[in-house]
Design an enzyme around this catalytic site. Structure first.
Site, PDB file in Angstrom:
ATOM      1  N   GLU A 232       0.833  -1.221   0.000  1.00 15.94           N
ATOM      2  CA  GLU A 232       0.000   0.000   0.000  1.00 15.94           C
ATOM      3  C   GLU A 232       0.861   1.263   0.000  1.00 15.94           C
ATOM      4  O   GLU A 232       0.482   2.272   0.588  1.00 15.94           O
ATOM      5  CB  GLU A 232      -0.949   0.015   1.203  1.00 15.94           C
ATOM      6  N   GLY A 233       1.991   1.198  -0.654  1.00 13.64           N
ATOM      7  CA  GLY A 233       2.855   2.362  -0.755  1.00 13.64           C
ATOM      8  C   GLY A 233       4.088   2.198   0.099  1.00 13.64           C
ATOM      9  O   GLY A 233       3.994   2.105   1.318  1.00 13.64           O
TER      10      GLY A 233
END
Lengths: 470, 470
Positions: A232-233
């Site tokens: 997620e990043g």
């Protein structure tokens, strides 16, 4: 996710649903190659796989068409805003902030409980061995993570409630709050997952050799939770997203524009106080001011650095790359300020019982002071704080740890993890650690027999063949 | 190791050899209970076990009697010095310092090579995706560990050679060098193993999601190497051992005694330079001076703090405990100074080719500057360095990374790990990462068949029973 091409023209990455296996015999459908990606650090129940598609037709209706669409005739309809997809991202990242608080809370529960069961060394000659939690160095290993667990949980809660409040606005198409929320959630996700990563391992190491045993529950906690800092990043990518927003906001403030709430402070750096001024470093107002000043100063100086790279003739991409270490630093300072301020604000809740608010205040002070002492250079660099302030901060940390010591077990019990969830013999609620460690070890397959089969298979023949030479 | 009792009197912990199993059938001998301690984070080939002895007789000759002895009549003969046992400890710890350099070198080799294979994002619109090592943030993740790997390897080498030189002296009974060697090796072992721990994980995270796969080799490298930070002396315990020596030496210097070489600098803190003086922060002499000043200052202030706790009425043990966080800080500053100074001294070796010495000088500068910037508060606290110095240091780090970039792959190739030792698909010498990742994944047992047996066993019956409801 796949690139969407219509009549040979790419419209970028879009989401699609796709049937992979036959409903009859579960075989991959024609053109589909699919498989598991092999063993990982942990997360063995998660079936991360690889997928290749070769001439597979995905019907137009399989596109998730809430925002962007493709008409039957092939006309592409853009989403009202490219930022709409950020909404879900914000929600997922706010969840990771809370999750980071939870995994830290688990690790610190295990280590704190075990530090009251474990006794080591004579502190005073002739006295019994003390609980290791009576060593100030052990408190210094654990209590800052106890405080951080509360801090990130409260930050995640705030993020989630801001998101929930804004989401009806967003779903009506008003996305004005999204850039701020997105920037905030990106750096907070990066900050909290990195802190959880480091903290879980520090808690494991604080359990000595037993932390290395799977009986402690800590290796598995770590291997299952560490993906959150990449997924997620990735850390730097997220911090740079926030930094982009900070630079943009700062430049807007230079042009007299009003900034959104969480970055409004960027429009001015407080002046460095006159020399000789003394402050109370336990005062949460003083601490929040210090974090705000540091964040604003770092953002200002980084913006100046970026400008000077551009003025030296670099193009935008090269200037950004050359300044990126400072940009990450700016986003980190910004997110740390938010966490400290949010914690302090939550303490003003008038429904809190004063005994609760007293102990939470200590945790908040410890969290703020620990971060300040560990980044003291940032606060000293322009003379905003002095060496005297930092020494005072260190003394306050020692005093806070002594005050938190009697509440430590209650503070981890308050997380209320049942033994079945904690899955740790060291962190058992009843404290009967050593009896259960022995029982657990005895249950190991290697201990099923007095003599392991490898003796009969390998060692005995080897010994018999080589006895003469031994 | 066991307590030695003679006629009911304890003489402390001593080493003994003991036969545990029968040579005939490998069964535990009478009175012996032995077993494996169960699964651990890693190190699966290491048979860590538990052992209980009940009325087991160990002959006197089974004692390792090089230093302490028991006569046939039960007379206990003390070792000539209780410090003699430190000799082996020094050797083991010097080995761990080198080992920390080696595991860091392995991790940084894998991450650096993969960062040249992996390409990500358009840095400039329309340009191809760059190697991720061209991102300054990626360099900032890896190059400091590259430098640290060289630094710890060189520190371990120096420790080992000092030990070898001194060991004939020690074996002749002259143990005058032992306290210094012991103090040095304790903090260096703690410092290097902690840095290796953090560094291995940073390298893994710098490989993105693929670092999480066992194919990267990084999870196993970490789980097998992390015990070094707990075994042979836990971090804080070792730092406090060194701190004890530092406090003792400092007090001796106050009484006019001459101090041993590695702590001679404690006899005086250099004065803080006058304001406005500019320095060249790339100069290794300037950097070594800064580290020396910082270590001496922290030791002095910690000694003062310890004194004030005693003056406030605490007994020795409580005063020590109350000051222990600062004591750990003092030992850390001392050992960091040693590592930086040792690296700088090794560069003066006149047999080094100038092209080699140039690149090693850059690594040494990066190592020193990175540690300085990350602990900048310590250097700023008493005004020894200024905010301008720190900003200059950060600019130098950026410039050094750009200069090291073209040599990065050569610098990890120079460690000369064969693929079979590195055991990493990401770190393959030939760079053919993705082809081999796919081959490796295909070899996973889960991929042996197109349809896994769990479908036939669980999913198919479930689907058939519930199809109507779906």
């Amino acid at each position: 996710m796949a690139q969407l091409y219509i009549h040979g023209k790419s419209y970028g990455v879009h989401s699609f649903l796709l049937q992979i296996r036959s409903l009859q015999d579960h075989k991959p459908l024609p053109g589909v190659t699919v498989g598991d990606i092999g063993p990982k650090f942990g997360y063995d129940v998660m079936d991360n796989g690889f997928l290749a598609l070769n001439n597979v037709r995905i019907p137009r209706e399989n596109m998730l068409m809430k925002h962007s669409r493709v008409e039957p005739d092939g006309t592409y309809v853009k989403p009202p805003s490219t930022k709409l997809a950020y909404g879900t991202m914000v929600q997922v990242r706010a969840n990771i902030v809370m999750y980071s608080g939870v995994v830290l809370a688990k690790a610190v529960t295990i280590a704190t409980r075990y530090s009251c069961v474990r006794r080591q060394s004579e502190m005073k000659p002739g006295h019994p061995e003390p609980q290791v939690l009576d060593y100030v160095t052990q408190q210094y290993k654990l209590f800052p993570y106890l405080a951080a667990a509360y801090a990130f949980w409260l930050t995640g809660q705030t993020m989630m409630s801001v998101y929930t409040t804004s989401s009806s606005q967003i779903s009506k198409g008003d996305i004005s709050v999204l850039p701020e929320l997105h920037a905030l959630s990106a750096s907070l996700k990066a900050l909290s997952s990195a802190a959880a990563n480091v903290g879980m391992e520090e808690c494991r190491l604080a359990c000595g050799g037993h932390g290395y045993s799977h009986a402690s529950g800590l290796p598995r906690l770590y291997t299952n939770a560490t993906p959150a800092s990449t997924a997620e990043g990735e850390h730097v990518v997220l911090m740079l997203q926030t930094a982009r927003y900070l630079m943009k906001s700062y430049n807007q403030s230079l042009q007299g524009e009003k900034l959104a709430g969480s970055v409004a402070y960027l429009s001015g750096v407080q002046p460095v106080p006159a020399a000789g001024r003394t402050r109370n470093m336990l005062d949460l107002g003083v601490l929040c001011d210090a974090y705000r000043h540091r964040a604003a100063r770092v953002v200002h100086e980084t913006a100046a650095q970026l400008r000077s790279e551009l003025q030296a003739g670099k193009d935008q991409a090269d200037a950004w790359n050359a300044t990126s270490v400072d940009l990450v630093k700016a986003a980190t300072a910004h997110s740390q300020y938010f966490v400290v301020k949010n914690f302090a604000e939550r303490l003003t809740d008038s429904t809190l019982d004063s005994s609760i608010s007293d102990v939470l205040t200590r945790l908040c002070q410890l969290h703020a002071l620990h971060g300040l002492v560990n980044n003291s250079g940032d606060f000293l660099e322009d003379g905003y704080l002095t060496g005297t302030d930092i020494r005072q901060a260190r003394r306050h940390i020692n005093a806070l740890m002594a005050k938190l010591r009697p509440d430590a077990v209650a503070l981890v019990d308050a997380f209320d993890f049942p033994d079945g969830i904690l899955n740790s013999l060291l962190g058992r609620y009843d404290g009967n650690v050593y009896e259960h460690l022995l029982e657990w070890a005895k249950a190991s397959p290697l201990n099923k027999t007095d003599v392991h089969q490898s003796y009969h298979k390998y060692l005995k023949p080897f010994l018999e063949a080589n006895r003469a030479k031994l």
